[in-house]
Scaffold this motif. Structure first.
Motif, PDB file in Angstrom:
ATOM      1  N   LEU A  36      21.034  84.866 -29.585  1.00  7.65           N
ATOM      2  CA  LEU A  36      20.539  86.038 -30.586  1.00  7.65           C
ATOM      3  C   LEU A  36      21.731  86.274 -31.153  1.00  7.65           C
ATOM      4  N   SER A  37      23.036  86.337 -30.909  1.00  9.43           N
ATOM      5  CA  SER A  37      24.259  86.679 -31.561  1.00  9.43           C
ATOM      6  C   SER A  37      24.678  85.391 -32.390  1.00  9.43           C
ATOM      7  N   THR A  38      24.428  85.746 -33.720  1.00 15.20           N
ATOM      8  CA  THR A  38      25.115  84.520 -34.694  1.00 15.20           C
ATOM      9  C   THR A  38      26.816  84.207 -34.447  1.00 15.20           C
ATOM     10  N   ALA A  39      27.413  85.181 -33.892  1.00 18.46           N
ATOM     11  CA  ALA A  39      28.837  84.816 -33.632  1.00 18.46           C
ATOM     12  C   ALA A  39      28.944  83.933 -32.567  1.00 18.46           C
ATOM     13  N   ARG A  40      27.844  83.818 -31.445  1.00 14.90           N
ATOM     14  CA  ARG A  40      28.032  83.021 -30.283  1.00 14.90           C
ATOM     15  C   ARG A  40      27.410  81.768 -30.568  1.00 14.90           C
ATOM     16  N   LEU A  41      26.348  81.660 -31.378  1.00 17.31           N
ATOM     17  CA  LEU A  41      25.850  80.395 -31.864  1.00 17.31           C
ATOM     18  C   LEU A  41      27.019  79.703 -32.625  1.00 17.31           C
ATOM     19  N   ARG A  42      27.717  80.517 -33.325  1.00 15.24           N
ATOM     20  CA  ARG A  42      28.991  79.632 -34.302  1.00 15.24           C
ATOM     21  C   ARG A  42      29.683  78.980 -33.379  1.00 15.24           C
TER      22      ARG A  42
END
Length: 203
Positions: free
Chosen positions: A17-23
């Motif tokens: 859900l976190s875009t930073a994590r997906l990055r």
């Protein structure tokens, strides 16, 4: 579907859900609070688009994460609840590399999706299936989950914090709604009370 350049939506309902994590999955890196560095995809281009979506189903936590400690998020289509997810528009090759990293496998094997219905990709015994959730703006939407859940287990503080950060971005949920959403998920209680979850909210 086999063309690695085809775009698909990946609907993430856990820490991604976190875009930073997906990055970190896409371009490489170590998420805050995680015990692992990710190599990234062969194609490190950012998602072409991302947006909040609501999935009909059920969120629960089970098993033991080697990256975060504590339980991992799982999605099931039964239950009749609303599961908040973030849909990322990725190339099919990128989704395959994401699944490989989730399974601690080297990137480089392209996914072959079932024509319709679930795809059993064979890379992991935990998150072993990509569920077909229909189409969004003309592209297939898929989510990664398990067909057989381990024993229920509450998520770690780092996992909870990352999900709360993700839910704060674009979902229109105030702090109480974000806490109530996680508190209602399977495997969270009794380890996490509403008060304890509230203390995990981003400052």
């Amino acid at each position: 579907m086999t063309d690695p350049e085809t775009y698909v939506w990946y609907a993430a309902y856990g820490t991604n859900l976190s875009t930073a994590r997906l990055r970190c999955y896409v371009s490489g890196g170590r998420p805050s609070g995680a015990a692992r560095h990710y190599d990234g995809c062969r194609d490190t281009s950012p998602p072409r688009d991302h947006r909040p979506v609501e999935l009909a189903g059920r969120l629960s936590f089970a098993g033991e994460s080697g990256v975060w400690g504590g339980g991992m998020a799982f999605f099931a289509v039964d239950g009749g609840d609303v599961v908040h997810a973030r849909a990322y528009l990725l190339r099919l090759q990128q989704l395959g590399d994401l699944v490989a990293q989730e399974a601690r496998r080297p990137v480089g094997t392209d996914l072959v999706l079932a024509v319709d219905g679930p795809t059993r990709h064979g890379l992991s015994r935990t998150y072993d299936v990509l569920l077909d959730l229909g189409e969004l703006d003309g592209h297939r939407m898929l989510t990664l989950t398990g067909t057989s859940l381990p024993a229920a287990n509450a998520p770690s503080a780092a996992y909870v914090r990352t999900m709360l950060e993700g839910l704060a971005d674009g979902f229109g949920l105030d702090a109480d709604a974000r806490v109530a959403y996680l508190a209602a998920a399977g495997g969270v209680a009794p380890h996490w009370s509403v008060e304890a979850l509230r203390r995990m909210l981003p400052a």
